[in-house]
Scaffold this motif. Structure first.
Motif, short mmCIF file in Angstrom:
data_model
loop_
_atom_site.label_atom_id
_atom_site.label_comp_id
_atom_site.label_asym_id
_atom_site.label_seq_id
_atom_site.Cartn_x
_atom_site.Cartn_y
_atom_site.Cartn_z
N ALA A 1 0.42 -1.21 0.02
CA ALA A 1 0.58 -0.01 0.15
C ALA A 1 0.77 1.75 0.31
O ALA A 1 0.69 2.26 -1.27
N LYS A 2 1.80 1.13 0.78
CA LYS A 2 2.42 2.11 0.48
C LYS A 2 3.92 2.76 -0.45
O LYS A 2 3.81 4.00 -1.09
N GLY A 3 3.67 1.04 -0.48
CA GLY A 3 4.98 1.91 -2.52
C GLY A 3 3.27 2.21 -3.24
O GLY A 3 4.07 2.74 -4.35
N LYS A 4 2.56 1.63 -3.45
CA LYS A 4 1.42 2.66 -3.93
C LYS A 4 0.98 3.72 -3.99
O LYS A 4 1.11 4.23 -5.39
N ALA A 5 1.25 3.90 -3.24
CA ALA A 5 0.89 5.66 -2.67
C ALA A 5 2.07 6.48 -3.22
O ALA A 5 1.88 7.65 -3.56
N LYS A 6 2.80 5.82 -2.94
CA LYS A 6 3.91 6.36 -3.62
C LYS A 6 4.44 6.58 -4.71
O LYS A 6 4.37 8.55 -5.01
N GLU A 7 3.70 5.58 -5.23
CA GLU A 7 4.16 4.98 -6.86
C GLU A 7 2.70 6.94 -7.71
O GLU A 7 3.33 7.04 -8.66
N ALA A 8 2.19 6.61 -6.63
CA ALA A 8 0.53 7.44 -7.25
C ALA A 8 1.01 8.81 -6.83
O ALA A 8 0.73 9.88 -8.36
N ILE A 9 1.81 9.43 -6.15
CA ILE A 9 2.26 10.45 -5.70
C ILE A 9 2.92 11.19 -6.42
O ILE A 9 3.55 12.28 -6.80
N GLY A 10 4.63 10.08 -6.64
CA GLY A 10 5.15 10.81 -7.94
C GLY A 10 4.88 10.85 -9.11
O GLY A 10 4.95 11.42 -9.61
N ARG A 11 3.25 9.62 -9.89
CA ARG A 11 3.28 10.30 -10.84
C ARG A 11 2.68 11.88 -10.85
O ARG A 11 2.78 12.49 -12.20
N THR A 12 1.74 11.81 -9.69
CA THR A 12 0.91 13.04 -10.05
C THR A 12 2.34 13.89 -9.74
O THR A 12 1.38 15.47 -11.09
N VAL A 13 2.99 14.47 -9.08
CA VAL A 13 4.35 15.14 -8.86
C VAL A 13 4.94 15.48 -10.25
O VAL A 13 5.83 16.07 -10.47
#
Length: 61
Positions: A14-26
């Motif tokens: 879950a942490k990795g998925k969130a981090k990946e999504a945030i990274g893509r967003t920014v």
């Protein structure tokens, strides 16, 4: 799978998925890659526990 290890694997995924999504967003490629790596680590932990559980079941019979 033990509850503790199962929880750790899910949390890592879950942490990795969130981090990946945030990274893509920014637009941060490094954060995106780190998120994917954390997901892979969680998947590996999950797979390891599955193998351990299967081996225990095999030798119980």
């Amino acid at each position: 799978m033990s509850g503790t290890e199962k929880g750790k694997a899910r949390a890592e995924q879950a942490k990795g998925k969130a981090k990946e999504a945030i990274g893509r967003t920014v637009g941060n490629e490094r954060m995106t890659a780190e998120g994917r790596a954390e997901q892979a680590k969680g998947n590996a932990r999950h797979a390891k526990e599955e193998v351990k559980e299967d081996l225990k079941d095999t030798f119980r019979h």
